[in-house]
Write an enzyme that holds these catalytic residues in place. Structure first.
Site, PDB file in Angstrom:
ATOM      1  N   SER A   1       0.836  -1.213   0.000  1.00  0.00           N
ATOM      2  CA  SER A   1       0.000   0.000   0.000  1.00  0.00           C
ATOM      3  C   SER A   1       0.866   1.255   0.000  1.00  0.00           C
ATOM      4  O   SER A   1       0.485   2.279  -0.578  1.00  0.00           O
ATOM      5  CB  SER A   1      -0.977  -0.004   1.175  1.00  0.00           C
ATOM      6  OG  SER A   1      -0.312   0.123   2.403  1.00  0.00           O
TER       7      SER A   1
ATOM      8  N   ARG B   1      22.159 -15.205   4.033  1.00  0.00           N
ATOM      9  CA  ARG B   1      21.799 -13.798   3.936  1.00  0.00           C
ATOM     10  C   ARG B   1      22.758 -13.054   3.000  1.00  0.00           C
ATOM     11  O   ARG B   1      22.352 -12.203   2.211  1.00  0.00           O
ATOM     12  CB  ARG B   1      21.883 -13.199   5.341  1.00  0.00           C
ATOM     13  CG  ARG B   1      20.842 -12.192   5.652  1.00  0.00           C
ATOM     14  CD  ARG B   1      20.872 -11.825   7.106  1.00  0.00           C
ATOM     15  NE  ARG B   1      19.848 -12.503   7.877  1.00  0.00           N
ATOM     16  CZ  ARG B   1      18.544 -12.279   7.775  1.00  0.00           C
ATOM     17  NH1 ARG B   1      18.071 -11.398   6.914  1.00  0.00           N
ATOM     18  NH2 ARG B   1      17.688 -12.925   8.519  1.00  0.00           N
TER      19      ARG B   1
ATOM     20  N   LEU C   1      18.824  -6.528   6.558  1.00  0.00           N
ATOM     21  CA  LEU C   1      19.831  -6.413   5.494  1.00  0.00           C
ATOM     22  C   LEU C   1      21.241  -6.557   6.060  1.00  0.00           C
ATOM     23  O   LEU C   1      21.508  -6.156   7.198  1.00  0.00           O
ATOM     24  CB  LEU C   1      19.673  -5.060   4.802  1.00  0.00           C
ATOM     25  CG  LEU C   1      18.337  -4.915   4.056  1.00  0.00           C
ATOM     26  CD1 LEU C   1      18.009  -3.457   3.796  1.00  0.00           C
ATOM     27  CD2 LEU C   1      18.361  -5.712   2.757  1.00  0.00           C
TER      28      LEU C   1
ATOM     29  N   ASN D   1      13.713   3.823   4.771  1.00  0.00           N
ATOM     30  CA  ASN D   1      12.718   2.850   5.218  1.00  0.00           C
ATOM     31  C   ASN D   1      11.574   3.589   5.903  1.00  0.00           C
ATOM     32  O   ASN D   1      11.763   4.679   6.422  1.00  0.00           O
ATOM     33  CB  ASN D   1      13.380   1.889   6.215  1.00  0.00           C
ATOM     34  CG  ASN D   1      12.425   0.814   6.732  1.00  0.00           C
ATOM     35  OD1 ASN D   1      11.652   0.239   5.953  1.00  0.00           O
ATOM     36  ND2 ASN D   1      12.472   0.549   8.028  1.00  0.00           N
TER      37      ASN D   1
ATOM     38  N   HIS E   1       8.838   2.935   9.019  1.00  0.00           N
ATOM     39  CA  HIS E   1       8.643   2.038  10.157  1.00  0.00           C
ATOM     40  C   HIS E   1       7.392   2.468  10.926  1.00  0.00           C
ATOM     41  O   HIS E   1       7.202   3.657  11.168  1.00  0.00           O
ATOM     42  CB  HIS E   1       9.883   2.086  11.063  1.00  0.00           C
ATOM     43  CG  HIS E   1       9.781   1.161  12.231  1.00  0.00           C
ATOM     44  ND1 HIS E   1      10.005  -0.194  12.122  1.00  0.00           N
ATOM     45  CD2 HIS E   1       9.445   1.392  13.515  1.00  0.00           C
ATOM     46  CE1 HIS E   1       9.815  -0.761  13.304  1.00  0.00           C
ATOM     47  NE2 HIS E   1       9.476   0.175  14.169  1.00  0.00           N
TER      48      HIS E   1
ATOM     49  N   SER F   1       7.505   6.561  11.134  1.00  0.00           N
ATOM     50  CA  SER F   1       8.742   7.306  10.904  1.00  0.00           C
ATOM     51  C   SER F   1       9.388   6.872   9.597  1.00  0.00           C
ATOM     52  O   SER F   1       9.413   5.681   9.286  1.00  0.00           O
ATOM     53  CB  SER F   1       9.768   7.030  12.012  1.00  0.00           C
ATOM     54  OG  SER F   1       9.233   7.211  13.300  1.00  0.00           O
TER      55      SER F   1
ATOM     56  N   LEU G   1      19.598  -1.721  13.286  1.00  0.00           N
ATOM     57  CA  LEU G   1      18.230  -2.037  12.865  1.00  0.00           C
ATOM     58  C   LEU G   1      17.222  -1.014  13.403  1.00  0.00           C
ATOM     59  O   LEU G   1      17.133  -0.814  14.618  1.00  0.00           O
ATOM     60  CB  LEU G   1      17.859  -3.444  13.346  1.00  0.00           C
ATOM     61  CG  LEU G   1      16.497  -3.978  12.896  1.00  0.00           C
ATOM     62  CD1 LEU G   1      16.421  -4.141  11.391  1.00  0.00           C
ATOM     63  CD2 LEU G   1      16.170  -5.271  13.603  1.00  0.00           C
ATOM     64  N   ASP G   2      16.485  -0.378  12.496  1.00  0.00           N
ATOM     65  CA  ASP G   2      15.502   0.657  12.855  1.00  0.00           C
ATOM     66  C   ASP G   2      16.130   1.793  13.657  1.00  0.00           C
ATOM     67  O   ASP G   2      15.443   2.494  14.409  1.00  0.00           O
ATOM     68  CB  ASP G   2      14.314   0.061  13.641  1.00  0.00           C
ATOM     69  CG  ASP G   2      13.542  -0.977  12.842  1.00  0.00           C
ATOM     70  OD1 ASP G   2      13.480  -0.837  11.604  1.00  0.00           O
ATOM     71  OD2 ASP G   2      13.017  -1.925  13.442  1.00  0.00           O
TER      72      ASP G   2
HETATM   73  C1  GAR Z   1       3.977  -0.732   6.765  1.00  0.00           C
HETATM   74  O1  GAR Z   1       3.138  -0.468   7.862  1.00  0.00           O
HETATM   75  C2  GAR Z   1       5.416  -0.468   7.132  1.00  0.00           C
HETATM   76  O2  GAR Z   1       5.572   0.589   8.030  1.00  0.00           O
HETATM   77  C3  GAR Z   1       5.810  -1.768   7.764  1.00  0.00           C
HETATM   78  O3  GAR Z   1       5.195  -2.731   6.972  1.00  0.00           O
HETATM   79  C4  GAR Z   1       3.974  -2.219   6.448  1.00  0.00           C
HETATM   80  C5  GAR Z   1       3.921  -2.497   4.975  1.00  0.00           C
HETATM   81  O4  GAR Z   1       2.652  -2.195   4.450  1.00  0.00           O
HETATM   82  N1  GAR Z   1       7.225  -1.937   7.793  1.00  0.00           N
HETATM   83  C6  GAR Z   1       7.868  -2.567   8.762  1.00  0.00           C
HETATM   84  O5  GAR Z   1       7.327  -3.066   9.716  1.00  0.00           O
HETATM   85  C7  GAR Z   1       9.369  -2.607   8.599  1.00  0.00           C
HETATM   86  N2  GAR Z   1       9.978  -3.300   9.682  1.00  0.00           N
HETATM   87  P1  GAR Z   1       2.431  -2.082   2.889  1.00  0.00           P
HETATM   88  O6  GAR Z   1       3.015  -3.348   2.247  1.00  0.00           O
HETATM   89  O7  GAR Z   1       0.950  -2.033   2.726  1.00  0.00           O
HETATM   90  O8  GAR Z   1       3.119  -0.848   2.401  1.00  0.00           O
END
Ligand code: GAR
Length: 210
Positions: free
Chosen positions: A13, A65, A93, A107, A109, A136, A144-145
């Site tokens: 999305s 990985r 990654l 990214n 988050h 964010s 990580l994050d």
């Molecule tokens: C989003 O909410 C994003 O913030 C999260 O995955 C979802 C993806 O939704 N990302 C993480 O958790 C990264 N660790 P989407 O596929 O509908 O864009």
């Protein structure tokens, strides 16, 4: 035009929000490829629908990985991106990957970083009874994050909030701020310098712009 590669694992999305901006000539660049580590990710369909090169690169076909990230680097570099955008890409990654794209790798988050790094952010925020939650956008570093935050959007947590309703609220904000962050990165307004994030040359505070 500036070139963008988007990495996804699922629904996509956020990818759709970026595609919509591009189709209105508001993204400041072109999404040249979408890559998923899950072959059945719905986001690949969204890419195809928009006429964007959609690549499935299943991690299960690689022994380590390092091997997977090596293959991923090759596919990404073939598209010569100015910016690599992680949009629900649910893989950690390797340092090699991060170093390769450092400063042009971002990214999104689902929390107000540095709160709730890692997974299950909405459930954890609810369990803690926080009044405020959100999302964010940050530069990706080896922590990580933990990379410098560029942009955040906050939502209020209601009395009767459920995990699903909170997730939905945060998603709506993600779709607002990610296209802006991508645009400002492509324009060079948001920059990674000396290990931190800057906006129009000025170092950003820990929580970025809100
Ligand atoms: C989003 O909410 C994003 O913030 C999260 O995955 C979802 C993806 O939704 N990302 C993480 O958790 C990264 N660790 P989407 O596929 O509908 O864009």
């Amino acid at each position: 035009a500036r070139r963008v590669v988007v990495l996804i694992s699922g629904n996509g999305s956020n990818l759709q929000a970026l595609i919509d901006e591009q189709q209105h000539d508001r993204l400041g660049g072109e999404i040249v490829a979408v890559i998923s580590n899950q072959a059945d990710a719905y986001g690949l369909k969204r890419a195809q629908e928009a006429g964007i090169d959609a690549v499935a690169l299943p991690h299960r076909e690689y022994d380590s990985r390092e091997a997977y990230d090596g293959a991923l680097i090759k596919v990404i570099e073939r598209h010569e991106p100015d910016l690599v955008v992680l949009a629900g890409f649910m893989r950690i990654l390797t340092p090699r990957f991060v170093q390769r794209f450092l400063g042009r790798l971002i990214n999104i988050h689902p929390s107000l970083l540095p709160a709730y790094q890692g997974l299950h952010t909405h459930a954890r925020a609810l369990a803690d009874g926080v009044a405020e939650h959100g999302c964010s956008v940050h530069f990706v570093t080896e922590e990580l994050d933990g990379g410098p935050v560029l942009l955040q959007a906050a939502v209020e947590v209601a009395e009767d909030e459920s995990e699903d309703s909170l997730k939905e609220k945060v998603h709506a904000r993600e779709h607002l701020i990610y296209p802006i962050a991508v645009k400002w990165c492509l324009e060079g307004r948001l920059q990674f310098r000396d290990g931190g994030a800057r906006f129009d040359g000025t170092p950003l505070p820990e929580q970025g712009l809100r």
